[in-house]
Design a protein around this motif. Sequence first.
Motif, PDB file in Angstrom:
ATOM      1  N   PHE A 198      49.965  44.289  40.676  1.00 12.24           N
ATOM      2  CA  PHE A 198      49.129  43.985  39.655  1.00 12.24           C
ATOM      3  C   PHE A 198      49.986  43.375  38.318  1.00 12.24           C
ATOM      4  O   PHE A 198      50.968  43.710  38.251  1.00 12.24           O
ATOM      5  N   PRO A 199      49.486  42.157  38.021  1.00 11.37           N
ATOM      6  CA  PRO A 199      48.403  41.605  38.324  1.00 11.37           C
ATOM      7  C   PRO A 199      48.452  40.178  39.423  1.00 11.37           C
ATOM      8  O   PRO A 199      47.329  39.660  39.805  1.00 11.37           O
ATOM      9  N   THR A 200      49.533  40.062  39.766  1.00 12.14           N
ATOM     10  CA  THR A 200      49.583  38.912  40.767  1.00 12.14           C
ATOM     11  C   THR A 200      48.847  39.016  42.160  1.00 12.14           C
ATOM     12  O   THR A 200      48.658  38.137  42.666  1.00 12.14           O
ATOM     13  N   GLY A 201      48.835  40.328  42.411  1.00  9.54           N
ATOM     14  CA  GLY A 201      48.399  40.480  43.700  1.00  9.54           C
ATOM     15  C   GLY A 201      49.136  40.258  44.725  1.00  9.54           C
ATOM     16  O   GLY A 201      48.718  40.363  46.112  1.00  9.54           O
ATOM     17  N   LYS A 255      44.145  37.463  46.982  1.00 13.23           N
ATOM     18  CA  LYS A 255      45.039  37.666  48.337  1.00 13.23           C
ATOM     19  C   LYS A 255      44.381  38.799  49.443  1.00 13.23           C
ATOM     20  O   LYS A 255      44.493  39.503  49.749  1.00 13.23           O
ATOM     21  N   ASP A 256      42.984  38.556  49.106  1.00 15.24           N
ATOM     22  CA  ASP A 256      42.147  39.336  49.961  1.00 15.24           C
ATOM     23  C   ASP A 256      42.149  40.703  49.882  1.00 15.24           C
ATOM     24  O   ASP A 256      42.194  41.543  50.912  1.00 15.24           O
ATOM     25  N   ALA A 257      42.255  41.087  48.833  1.00 12.89           N
ATOM     26  CA  ALA A 257      42.267  42.604  48.266  1.00 12.89           C
ATOM     27  C   ALA A 257      42.077  42.939  46.928  1.00 12.89           C
ATOM     28  O   ALA A 257      42.139  41.748  46.108  1.00 12.89           O
ATOM     29  N   GLY A 258      41.962  44.166  46.592  1.00 14.22           N
ATOM     30  CA  GLY A 258      41.496  44.596  45.361  1.00 14.22           C
ATOM     31  C   GLY A 258      40.478  44.173  44.761  1.00 14.22           C
ATOM     32  O   GLY A 258      39.594  43.522  45.209  1.00 14.22           O
ATOM     33  N   SER A 259      40.194  44.376  43.300  1.00 11.47           N
ATOM     34  CA  SER A 259      39.119  44.087  42.654  1.00 11.47           C
ATOM     35  C   SER A 259      39.345  43.103  41.699  1.00 11.47           C
ATOM     36  O   SER A 259      38.865  42.911  40.404  1.00 11.47           O
ATOM     37  N   HIS A 260      40.288  42.155  41.745  1.00 12.39           N
ATOM     38  CA  HIS A 260      40.722  41.388  40.835  1.00 12.39           C
ATOM     39  C   HIS A 260      41.389  40.014  41.392  1.00 12.39           C
ATOM     40  O   HIS A 260      41.959  40.080  42.524  1.00 12.39           O
ATOM     41  N   PHE A 261      41.268  38.800  40.776  1.00 12.84           N
ATOM     42  CA  PHE A 261      42.050  37.689  41.443  1.00 12.84           C
ATOM     43  C   PHE A 261      42.282  36.818  40.208  1.00 12.84           C
ATOM     44  O   PHE A 261      42.067  37.236  38.707  1.00 12.84           O
ATOM     45  N   LEU A 262      42.988  35.748  40.573  1.00 15.89           N
ATOM     46  CA  LEU A 262      43.607  34.862  39.127  1.00 15.89           C
ATOM     47  C   LEU A 262      42.935  33.574  39.265  1.00 15.89           C
ATOM     48  O   LEU A 262      42.614  33.008  40.413  1.00 15.89           O
ATOM     49  N   ILE A 263      42.828  32.660  38.049  1.00 11.57           N
ATOM     50  CA  ILE A 263      42.614  31.599  38.033  1.00 11.57           C
ATOM     51  C   ILE A 263      43.553  30.819  37.196  1.00 11.57           C
ATOM     52  O   ILE A 263      43.632  31.020  36.016  1.00 11.57           O
ATOM     53  N   HIS A 264      43.922  29.905  37.864  1.00  8.89           N
ATOM     54  CA  HIS A 264      44.931  28.959  37.126  1.00  8.89           C
ATOM     55  C   HIS A 264      44.299  27.743  36.644  1.00  8.89           C
ATOM     56  O   HIS A 264      43.392  27.105  37.368  1.00  8.89           O
ATOM     57  N   HIS A 311      54.114  31.517  33.445  1.00  8.91           N
ATOM     58  CA  HIS A 311      52.839  32.340  34.086  1.00  8.91           C
ATOM     59  C   HIS A 311      51.701  31.773  32.851  1.00  8.91           C
ATOM     60  O   HIS A 311      50.881  32.674  33.114  1.00  8.91           O
ATOM     61  N   ALA A 312      51.803  30.844  32.247  1.00 12.09           N
ATOM     62  CA  ALA A 312      50.773  30.525  31.570  1.00 12.09           C
ATOM     63  C   ALA A 312      49.629  29.951  32.151  1.00 12.09           C
ATOM     64  O   ALA A 312      49.561  29.374  32.984  1.00 12.09           O
ATOM     65  N   HIS A 313      48.537  29.815  31.274  1.00 13.68           N
ATOM     66  CA  HIS A 313      47.327  29.360  31.604  1.00 13.68           C
ATOM     67  C   HIS A 313      46.590  29.839  33.116  1.00 13.68           C
ATOM     68  O   HIS A 313      46.198  29.390  33.781  1.00 13.68           O
ATOM     69  N   THR A 314      47.026  31.118  33.389  1.00 15.04           N
ATOM     70  CA  THR A 314      46.517  31.923  34.237  1.00 15.04           C
ATOM     71  C   THR A 314      45.720  33.366  33.878  1.00 15.04           C
ATOM     72  O   THR A 314      46.150  33.989  33.063  1.00 15.04           O
ATOM     73  N   ILE A 315      44.341  33.343  34.332  1.00 13.29           N
ATOM     74  CA  ILE A 315      43.454  34.134  33.774  1.00 13.29           C
ATOM     75  C   ILE A 315      43.311  35.203  34.933  1.00 13.29           C
ATOM     76  O   ILE A 315      43.102  35.082  35.897  1.00 13.29           O
ATOM     77  N   ILE A 316      43.142  36.578  34.445  1.00 10.71           N
ATOM     78  CA  ILE A 316      43.131  37.391  35.266  1.00 10.71           C
ATOM     79  C   ILE A 316      41.473  37.738  35.488  1.00 10.71           C
ATOM     80  O   ILE A 316      40.993  38.001  34.172  1.00 10.71           O
TER      81      ILE A 316
END
Lengths: 468, 468
Positions: free
Chosen positions: A248-251, A395-404, A439-444
């Motif tokens: 968490f949070p990169t997956g 990453k095909d898992a969990g309940s969150h992903f990232l948007i760059h 790691h900027a500009h990446t939304i969780i």
Amino acid sequence: MLTYDLTQRAQLSIYEYLYQCIKQDILDGVIAAGSRLPSKRMFAKHHQISLKTVENTYEQLLTEGYICAEERRGYFAASLGTDGRRSRYQSHIPFSAYCADNNPPCDADFTSNQTAIDLFPYDTWVKVMRGILSRRDPDMLKTVPFQGVYALRQSIAKYLYGFRGMTVSPDQIVIGAGTEYLYGRLIQLLGRKRIYALENPGYRKIAKIYQVNDVSWKYIDIDESGMQIDKLAGSGADIVHVSPAHHFPTGSIMPIGRRRMLLDWAEDKPERYIIEDDYDSEFRFSHRPIPALQSLNHNHRVIYLNTFSKTLAPSIRISYMVLPNKLMERYIQTMNFYSCTVSAFEQYALAAFMDNGYFERHIHRVKKYYRAKRDSMMKVFAQSRLRTYASVDEKDAGSHFLIHLNTSLSDTELKWLARENGVSLDCLSEYCETGKEQHAHTIIVNYSDLDEESFGRALDVLLLAVTD
Amino acid sequence: MLTYDLTQRAQLSIYEYLYQCIKQDILDGVIAAGSRLPSKRMFAKHHQISLKTVENTYEQLLTEGYICAEERRGYFAASLGTDGRRSRYQSHIPFSAYCADNNPPCDADFTSNQTAIDLFPYDTWVKVMRGILSRRDPDMLKTVPFQGVYALRQSIAKYLYGFRGMTVSPDQIVIGAGTEYLYGRLIQLLGRKRIYALENPGYRKIAKIYQVNDVSWKYIDIDESGMQIDKLAGSGADIVHVSPAHHFPTGSIMPIGRRRMLLDWAEDKPERYIIEDDYDSEFRFSHRPIPALQSLNHNHRVIYLNTFSKTLAPSIRISYMVLPNKLMERYIQTMNFYSCTVSAFEQYALAAFMDNGYFERHIHRVKKYYRAKRDSMMKVFAQSRLRTYASVDEKDAGSHFLIHLNTSLSDTELKWLARENGVSLDCLSEYCETGKEQHAHTIIVNYSDLDEESFGRALDVLLLAVTD
């Protein structure tokens, strides 16, 4: 129409907040005795909340005598008389204490990691809990063993064997009221003078726990395989905290090579330990589950932690840790005076819930829901105009992903712009101690509590931030 | 007849222990598949335990498929087949881990402070809990505010106003899973570098908590009015722990003069605080209740703690603390990231239990029971031969009293002699850091779980120790 600003409720549930507001208004005479309350249906529609919530609120007020019901006529504020006592303590409640947020109503909340609450198996849980309560077993009232109820530890051991490939004894398991609580116990067990290593970026709450416990920690950079072992080795740390199955949070998932290196690092010195927080390992959508690090190490250097707050409901506070035998002996010697922090009824209920296969069934259902939800979120993204200016990392898992995002805004500006337009979000850089730029500009995006429409609208809002 | 040694169960309840034993014996083939189990009535009679306990044990085994029932024929061990998985983890359970005690069966246990479990209002609790569960309110599944559910904090504020003369706001209350847990939070709030003062003699567990938390403490001698303020002032301590309403274990009550001195001491320096543990203030048998120290000090220097584990049942883990406003602000600033440790269902249930007057009724009932029990214990003592060689010291409150014994034995010898003859007891000197001689030959009798006959037999055992 009676109107309450739900954005002011902050940490209170809608039910609690409305209950408090109406009650207070009746006590203060703002709603005069005898005056009619709006119908439940109208009230729900007006506030855009569920009818059930209003029903519960009215029912509670009715039970406590603040309102009365008249058949076919509706609900009326009761006449309370003057009760100095009641109003005396009532006057002490500053609602403002809960209201720090003056932003416009939030249309999409990417930060909410509430498990999909609609999926909670209420009927089954109620059935099981009723079964437990109806036993009326006096033994259930007695002091619980310090490690937790044996039946539950046994169910957990069985579960870990079947689903995480871990062979552990119920005697190695300690049950506690939440993972944070168990982190506190671990500090007391491993020692306050040790140096603890945390992932950067990573889950920030652990550092807060270390801080209030006067414990020193170092941040260790991670790459796409997880914690960088050379940096760990040079840090002076002896205890390391990782989530190898789903960072968490990169997956990211720690591959076997890095796992072996991490275990080798731990074996290199006598009192080195790895804390494996397996917080959402249940939610892996494809391929086989990633085996727990603990299962590679035969109970020597890995302390395994997991929680039911993530899989069942945030308001159910049951977590556990599996200690290596040596540490379990030390725990018994130094900390068996501590009472178990979870009430017995809920421990027995959870044991029965697991033993009857309900837990497995529930996980299966939630996983299916998350997978479908994730898929439809991906579809919304693929059809949005934002797709040209952004990419998704999941990453095909969990309940969150990232948007760059392609943007020239700083993360602070990005957050502010989004919030001003009804989107609440966190950026990956907020989980970084160093390397925020990288790691900027990446939304969780926590999507478990999000619907497709508001996600779509939120993506349009993000368009305001992009650069070609 | 199937026989299990119940003295070996240590921390397990009878139900749990029997369940484990029979299950294990079926898994190991000690009870062969198809063989008949003793009738519930016979089994209960044989082990001198309640029929209900055996019924629950059999029912659980039945539910899980370890045994089967045949109408009018009885219960039979099921045929399990070979399930490598199951037996693999099962084989890890060393029952011996729980069995440290090789003494003869205990006829009278003066050390058990289990609340009178028979008095637990099971029916009402079940009714209330069913009511809560049947609301099926999704809000109850969401993260609980860090201080605890608002409704419960409100019920507690109301209760404290009515029964302890304390005017506090729900916003000053923090709910946690047990008093020990809250002590841990207080260390983090007040600071690890402060010196804490504990009563000598006094409740020993607090020192253990300080020890594992690397906190320094000083023992301050008490006299019949409680903590000696001159010794406290000279100790360098800034935080002091007291139970002014009913000291454990001496039972002394701090008179108003000493209370004022203690408050003056606290007001003397900016960051001095008094921790008031009001653990059994509910159980005062005559005269008016002793007001809480907190009520004399208008929220400045007194941190008030109390628990429902003592009043309801040891297995229900709900405690709370009331913080002075200044400390509450600090708590919000530094520790609001901690999740509340008590599950929501039980918090809502307790709130409803209190709001409907059930808690008050329950306290009244338990108090009546304790008073009657205490009176009959006093009668047993007055009629015993021991009365010539001993005196009772009790303060019309709580669930324990003291017996001063004329004996030339040391306290260790006394304990050993008693234990050899089936009486388990603690001496006051065990609660002393210094001055053990001064407090020697004083036995603590927790009578809530004791019956008159075994108390009478225990007094006869103590005759073996007396000197003319």
